[in-house]
Design a protein around this motif. Structure first.
Motif, short mmCIF file in Angstrom:
data_model
loop_
_atom_site.label_atom_id
_atom_site.label_comp_id
_atom_site.label_asym_id
_atom_site.label_seq_id
_atom_site.Cartn_x
_atom_site.Cartn_y
_atom_site.Cartn_z
N ASP A 174 0.80 -1.43 0.08
CA ASP A 174 -0.15 0.07 -0.13
C ASP A 174 0.78 1.31 0.01
N PHE A 175 0.37 2.24 -0.74
CA PHE A 175 1.16 3.55 -0.97
C PHE A 175 0.44 4.70 -0.85
N LEU A 176 0.99 5.79 -0.58
CA LEU A 176 0.30 7.03 -0.77
C LEU A 176 1.11 7.75 -1.80
N LEU B 240 -4.54 6.50 -2.40
CA LEU B 240 -4.20 5.55 -1.61
C LEU B 240 -4.05 4.31 -2.91
N ARG C 14 -3.04 0.41 -4.07
CA ARG C 14 -2.50 -0.74 -3.71
C ARG C 14 -1.82 -1.49 -4.89
N LEU D 63 -4.34 9.64 5.16
CA LEU D 63 -3.83 8.84 5.76
C LEU D 63 -4.75 8.39 7.02
N TYR E 57 -7.04 5.79 5.41
CA TYR E 57 -6.23 4.60 5.16
C TYR E 57 -6.50 3.75 6.68
N ALA F 148 -0.77 3.22 11.00
CA ALA F 148 0.00 2.90 9.87
C ALA F 148 0.94 4.18 9.31
N LEU G 295 2.94 4.82 5.67
CA LEU G 295 2.79 4.68 4.63
C LEU G 295 4.15 5.39 4.04
N VAL H 103 4.24 9.22 7.31
CA VAL H 103 4.51 8.84 6.26
C VAL H 103 6.10 9.17 5.89
#
Ligand code: NAG
Ligand code: NAG
Ligand code: NAG
Length: 532
Positions: A117-119, A132, A134, A180, A183, A192, A194, A247
């Motif tokens: 998972d990434f921002l 977001l 994936r 975030l 998320y 989390a 990211l 992040v």
């Protein structure tokens, strides 16, 4: 009844403004023009139905001449010759140029197996997008999947552009924080962390895959105020840390890299990208040996040890000056440009210029061949007033009478009330002009891409017909996406240049243009994996 004469004079005035060359010609022609306009003056005093304007040539002659100058350079032999010359230009600039063929820090492409998972952030001139993303890796059917799980577009209005220095990055951090939080909500977590990637459509002097010096942004942005030359990653991270946004900035990419890496995740043959909108650019993945060492500037020795390839920003718009033939209208456009000769290929091929080339042709046809009975439609004397979308409208209109396209044209460019209704022939001329200008753009663009493909093939030590030589080019941009038949036309010329039918790659294609949707935001996420 002198209204017919006024546009004619306005036109001459406009042409004079275009170039100094025109000026000189006009001075030479002025006695003739005076006679012409004075006879015209006398004639227009007669009732309109007997008015017969004398033009240099008929519309048929003008059309034939225009067609000839546009189509002559487009034979396959000639295009292959330009491709050879462009390959030489590319090679030279791979050795020594500080404005084109610029190596990035990106030296790997994704395998399609990456997961996580990434921002992703995408900062453009008018929108900031946060998403977001994936990466799902390869599925059972062998295809790799990327999901956009959430995306938010925020308009960058004047208030935001006015934010000075760190304030701008604080504003970004707030949007990142919201995403975030979302998320965490979706993931059932509270803390989390990211990894984050950024697509930055402004100049940046990259210093590593994840860092780069902020350079002047233009377009009215004040974010660089007091921050110029500072590290862009750090500016964003500083604002995020202050707000406890968990992040980590891992990659900064430009449009071209973003488009290539996003496509490469799903398509293992993607080796080039093309941005084709108002302007243009292309990126290509090359062995590092293709570039002179000096081109890389100062980099850690570790980079060179691990990099066998590098993603190169070609600045393709800057090529072709002494290679691609131009018409007198292109030359007028170039001479009137604020940066003459700076981006020759762009002046021939992109959304900003196709309409302008057509405008200059139309003005010429009005004056010398009696298009629109010699009347100049409103605003047509204004530089860049003819939108490329109007050319697209003429190409897209299926009605032989071109009723939709002509109505669209007249909505922005009215004819004076005294002008007679345009003839069918006038509208057909507009369509022919659109076709000539866009077909040539497709042919030149295909030639520049063919040259890049040949260069890449040679630098990889491959034969142009062998398996590994087939590549796909990831495309994005409004012209590629919206202009009717543009990408297909470019593909057709590419096929011809590559000598299709020898059976390589998908459908036997050696070079395939593929649209890469949402390339910036996806590329920002994928780039995080490549930067590892
Ligand atoms: C780029 O190269 C030109 C000469 O090729 C040189 O005059 C110029 O100073 C260089 N610019 C930078 C920023 O290095
Ligand atoms: C999302 O939730 C999963 C399962 O609880 C967890 O393993 C994962 O680390 C979380 N994601 C992040 C980025 O923290
Ligand atoms: C690519 O196209 C999308 C729309 O499909 C646009 O939002 C994005 O800015 C484009 N990216 C680039 C790099 O041109």
């Amino acid at each position: 009844m002198t209204s017919a004469r006024q546009p004619f004079l306005a036109l001459i005035f406009d042409l004079c403004k275009q170039t100094r060359l025109f000026k000189a010609i006009m001075v030479m022609l002025s006695p003739l023009l005076q006679t012409l306009t004075s006879t015209h003056h006398i004639r227009t005093k007669q009732p309109r139905h007997v008015v017969e304007q004398v033009y240099e040539k008929s519309m048929e002659e003008f059309t034939a001449e225009t067609r000839a100058v546009f189509e002559k350079p487009l034979s396959l032999d000639r295009l292959l010759d330009y491709s050879d010359k462009l390959q030489k230009e590319y090679k030279e600039r791979l050795q020594s140029s500080n404005i084109s063929m610029l190596p990035s820090y990106q030296h790997t492409l994704p395998t399609g197996l990456e997961k996580g998972d990434f921002l992703a952030l995408d900062v453009g001139g008018s929108t900031f997008r946060v998403a977001l993303i994936r990466l799902c890796g390869r599925k059972e059917n062998g295809e790799s999947e990327i999901q956009i799980r959430r995306i938010r577009n925020v308009v960058i209005d004047k208030k935001i552009r006015d934010l000075k220095g760190q304030e701008f990055f604080d504003w970004m951090a707030e949007r990142i924080a919201d995403m975030l939080a979302e998320y965490n909500h979706m993931n059932g977590t509270t803390d989390a962390r990211l990894p984050m990637g950024l697509a930055w459509s402004f100049p940046v002097e990259q210093t590593s895959p994840r860092t780069g010096k902020l350079l002047a942004m233009g377009k009215g942005f004040c974010a660089t105020h007091g921050c110029e030359e500072q590290d862009l990653s750090e500016l964003i991270m500083r604002s995020c840390r202050r707000k406890n946004v968990n992040v980590e900035m891992r990659a900064i990419v430009n449009d071209g890299s973003a488009t290539l890496v996003s496509q490469a995740y799903r398509d293992p043959t993607a080796r080039m990208s093309l941005i084709l909108g108002t302007g243009m650019n292309a990126a290509v993945y090359l062995p590092t040996t293709a570039l002179a060492r000096a081109k890389f500037g100062p980099r850690p020795a570790a980079w060179f040890r691990s990099a066998a390839h590098v993603l190169v920003n070609t600045e393709l718009s800057m090529f072709g000056k002494h290679t691609l033939p131009t018409t007198r209208w292109d030359d007028a456009l170039n001479a009137a440009h604020t940066l003459p000769d700076f981006q020759p290929l762009e002046y021939l091929c992109t959304g900003r210029y196709l309409g302008e080339i057509a405008r200059l042709i139309l003005l010429d046809a009005i004056a010398s061949a009696g298009l629109f009975a010699g009347h100049v439609p409103e605003l047509l004397t204004e530089p860049y007033a003819l939108d490329t979308r109007l050319l697209a409208a003429f190409e897209a209109d299926p009605d032989p009478a071109l009723s939709t396209a002509s109505a669209t044209f007249l909505a922005s460019h009215r004819l004076p009330p005294s002008a007679p209704a345009p003839r069918q022939e006038d509208w057909l001329f507009l369509r022919t002009t659109a076709q000539l200008v866009s077909r040539r753009a497709q042919a030149y663009l295909a030639t520049a891409l063919h040259a890049l493909w040949r260069l890449r093939t040679r630098e990889e030590g491959l034969e142009p017909g062998c398996d590994g030589s087939a590549v796909s080019i990831a495309c994005n941009g409004t012209l590629a996406e919206k202009y009717p038949g543009f990408l297909q036309g470019t593909q057709g010329v590419l096929d011809a240049l590559c000598g299709e039918g020898m059976g390589v790659g998908e459908g036997g294609r050696k070079v395939a243009l593929e649209m890469a949707p949402e390339s910036s935001i996806l590329g920002a996420a994928v780039a995080v994996c490549c930067a590892e």
